[in-house]
Design an enzyme around this catalytic site. Structure first.
Site, short mmCIF file in Angstrom:
data_model
loop_
_atom_site.label_atom_id
_atom_site.label_comp_id
_atom_site.label_asym_id
_atom_site.label_seq_id
_atom_site.Cartn_x
_atom_site.Cartn_y
_atom_site.Cartn_z
N HIS A 264 4.91 -7.30 3.61
CA HIS A 264 5.36 -7.16 1.89
C HIS A 264 4.14 -7.93 1.53
O HIS A 264 3.20 -7.86 0.46
CB HIS A 264 6.60 -7.48 1.53
CG HIS A 264 7.08 -8.13 0.31
ND1 HIS A 264 7.78 -7.05 -0.26
CD2 HIS A 264 6.04 -8.98 -0.48
CE1 HIS A 264 7.38 -8.16 -1.41
NE2 HIS A 264 6.72 -8.61 -1.66
N GLU A 265 4.06 -9.08 1.69
CA GLU A 265 2.21 -9.89 1.51
C GLU A 265 1.07 -9.50 1.70
O GLU A 265 0.05 -8.91 0.45
CB GLU A 265 2.45 -11.11 2.29
CG GLU A 265 3.74 -12.15 1.36
CD GLU A 265 3.75 -12.09 0.56
OE1 GLU A 265 3.31 -11.95 -0.49
OE2 GLU A 265 5.53 -12.50 -0.50
N HIS A 268 0.55 -6.95 -1.52
CA HIS A 268 -0.26 -7.46 -2.77
C HIS A 268 -1.92 -7.56 -2.01
O HIS A 268 -2.03 -7.12 -3.21
CB HIS A 268 0.78 -8.98 -2.35
CG HIS A 268 1.85 -8.53 -3.24
ND1 HIS A 268 2.30 -8.15 -4.74
CD2 HIS A 268 3.58 -8.79 -3.10
CE1 HIS A 268 3.58 -8.45 -4.82
NE2 HIS A 268 4.17 -8.80 -4.35
N GLU A 294 4.27 -5.54 -7.66
CA GLU A 294 5.44 -5.61 -6.52
C GLU A 294 5.86 -3.98 -5.83
O GLU A 294 5.78 -3.21 -4.83
CB GLU A 294 6.75 -5.79 -7.35
CG GLU A 294 7.39 -6.64 -6.55
CD GLU A 294 7.73 -7.06 -5.65
OE1 GLU A 294 6.79 -7.67 -5.93
OE2 GLU A 294 9.20 -7.36 -4.13
#
Ligand code: ZN
Length: 501
Positions: A264-265, A268, A294
């Protein structure tokens, strides 16, 4: 004019540097700083924030932006120069409306509120938070009222994070999505629960970390321009386009946490790493909105990281990393485990199908609180009722109810939550478009090749930074506007297959 433009860039560079210095302080605080550093660090961070705010609202900057209006108009809309002036002006006009003393009062209040929340949540003590949250709501209304002419009082707050969206447009979109999600969640809930016990064996720390790093390196996260450290609540932060860092946390008794938060990170971070170097040191060198940001984390985490094809490639390696835990677990069972759908209390732990229902509940409460149709006093009870209605389960306390998310306790009430669901919707829309352009993307994943997808995202989204608004990015990348169709199709196809209906 060129002279004035150079002066603008020099001023923006300083503002950007101050922001990045503040980010270093924040990153250190959340990773390595010993507890004794807290008081001094709060003061140092406040000073940097104040200096950045002063520079960002300097009347000379406003004058410069005015002077450059004709220069901007003489340039193509999508040129770097015109975009820089346009986006800098938007930021200036936003910040300058909020008096700096009110801003400072709010920061002080927010810091106290956050401190109190860190104790009130574990103690399940909403009463302690109530007066603070009431003040936060007053601040939120005050901030919104600095931008008169809105249709709904939440609109200016939504605008801060998802420029161009309004309460009415988000409401409409969420209602459409809800109509599709509720029956899907219902259909799944009639099926037997997936067994995810294979994820809950003992998984040693270092091996989890190494595996996560290997995966994101292969997805395209650049460790020459980034690094990963440990923290309590994973986040991504950036000190320059050459230094985009991520953090993670590890639960040794649950494999899903570290791995998926890492992906997830990194999503980003790949967005920020993919911004064109020419935009460095300007407000263009950031992702364009909460929703688009997101969309990138969710695309890599869910659409890629929880897909069958991805694990066809990575599962044998995961098995050989954890032979005792997974050696006898079939890929089919592992795949079901990481895609388990279950109505649960906590937003951040929710599966893909029920996640958006958590967001919608919060978004609706934000609107009601700002409108004044719901009071803070009645919020815990309202939460309880609505949760039971939407999820069929009642939160046993406020700790895992109204106190669970940090947002309202560390920032404003309003504009905080819609970006998560906008991101989910956009993740599927962008992915569908990438596959339309390169039909080999799903099969590439089975071979561990992600460069075609990464390159499409870089070309259509990452490189532009904030040059274009979210809706302009969607228009340019997909030749259409924001739509829930690809997301609904993605969820329906995946979960009807998984659950056999
Ligand atoms: Zn995120």
């Amino acid at each position: 004019m060129e002279q004035k433009f150079r002066e603008l860039k020099a001023r923006l560079q300083e503002i950007s540097d101050l922001g990045n210095i503040g980010a270093v302080l924040g990153w250190d605080q959340a990773t390595y700083m010993p507890p004794g550093g807290g008081a001094a660090r709060a003061r140092q961070s406040a000073l940097i924030g104040q200096l950045a705010h002063q520079k960002s609202t300097d009347p000379d900057l406003g004058k410069l932006l005015d002077d450059l209006r004709s220069y901007e108009e003489s340039l193509p809309y999508d040129s770097d120069e015109a975009s820089l002036i346009r986006v800098a002006r938007r930021g200036y006009e936003q910040l300058v409306r909020i008096p700096s003393n009110v801003m400072a009062e709010f920061y002080e209040h927010a810091s106290l509120s956050y401190q109190t929340w860190t104790e009130a949540r574990p103690a399940n003590n909403f009463a302690k938070m109530r007066p603070l949250l009431e003040t936060t709501l007053d601040f939120s209304r005050k901030f919104a009222n600095y931008f008169p002419g809105f249709e709904h009082i939440a609109d200016p707050l939504i605008d801060f994070n998802d420029y161009g969206m309004k309460a009415s447009s988000v409401r409409k979109l969420f209602a459409e999505l809800r109509e599709k999600l509720v029956p899907l969640a219902q259909a799944i809930s009639t099926q037997p629960l997936a067994d995810d016990s294979c994820l809950r064996a003992h998984y040693p720390k270092d091996k989890q970390l190494d595996f996560g790093k290997k995966v994101i390196g292969q997805l395209g996260y650049d460790f020459q321009r980034g690094r990963q450290d440990l923290t309590h609540h994973p986040f991504m932060t950036k000190f320059s386009l050459g230094d985009v860092r991520i953090t993670t946390r590890i639960k040794e008794n649950y494999l899903g946490d570290c791995l998926f938060s890492t992906i997830h990170e990194s999503g980003h971070a790949m967005y920020e790493q993919g911004i064109r170097m020419e935009l460095e040191g300007t407000p263009l060198a950031n992702g364009t909105s909460a929703g688009v940001h997101e969309s990138q984390s969710r695309l890599w985490e869910n659409i890629v990281g929880r897909s069958w094809n991805f694990w066809e490639y990575f599962y044998p390696e995961l098995q050989s990393t954890f032979p005792n835990q997974l050696g006898k677990v079939k890929l089919e069972d592992f795949y079901r485990a990481i895609n388990k759908v279950e109505k649960s209390l906590i937003r951040t732990e929710a599966d893909e199908v029920t996640y958006n229902l958590h967001v919608m509940l919060r978004f609706d409460f934000e609107l009601q609180l700002l409108e004044g149709s719901l009071s803070i006093r009645d919020l815990p009870e309202a939460w309880h009722e609505r949760f039971e209605k939407d999820f069929g389960i009642a939160p046993p306390d406020d700790r895992d109810g109204v106190l669970q998310d940090v947002h309202w306790y560390a920032n404003l009430v309003g504009g905080a939550f819609q970006g998560y669901t906008l991101g989910n919707i956009l993740s599927a829309q962008f992915y569908a478009e990438a596959v339309k352009a390169h039909s080999e993307i799903p099969e590439d994943m089975q071979k561990g090749k992600f460069s075609t997808l990464h390159a499409w995202l870089k070309e259509n989204i990452y490189q532009h930074g904030s040059k274009f608004t979210a809706s302009e990015i969607v228009q340019r990348a997909t030749n259409g506007s924001l739509s829930i169709e690809p997301y609904v199709k993605y969820l329906t196809d995946k979960y009807s297959r998984l659950y056999g209906f």
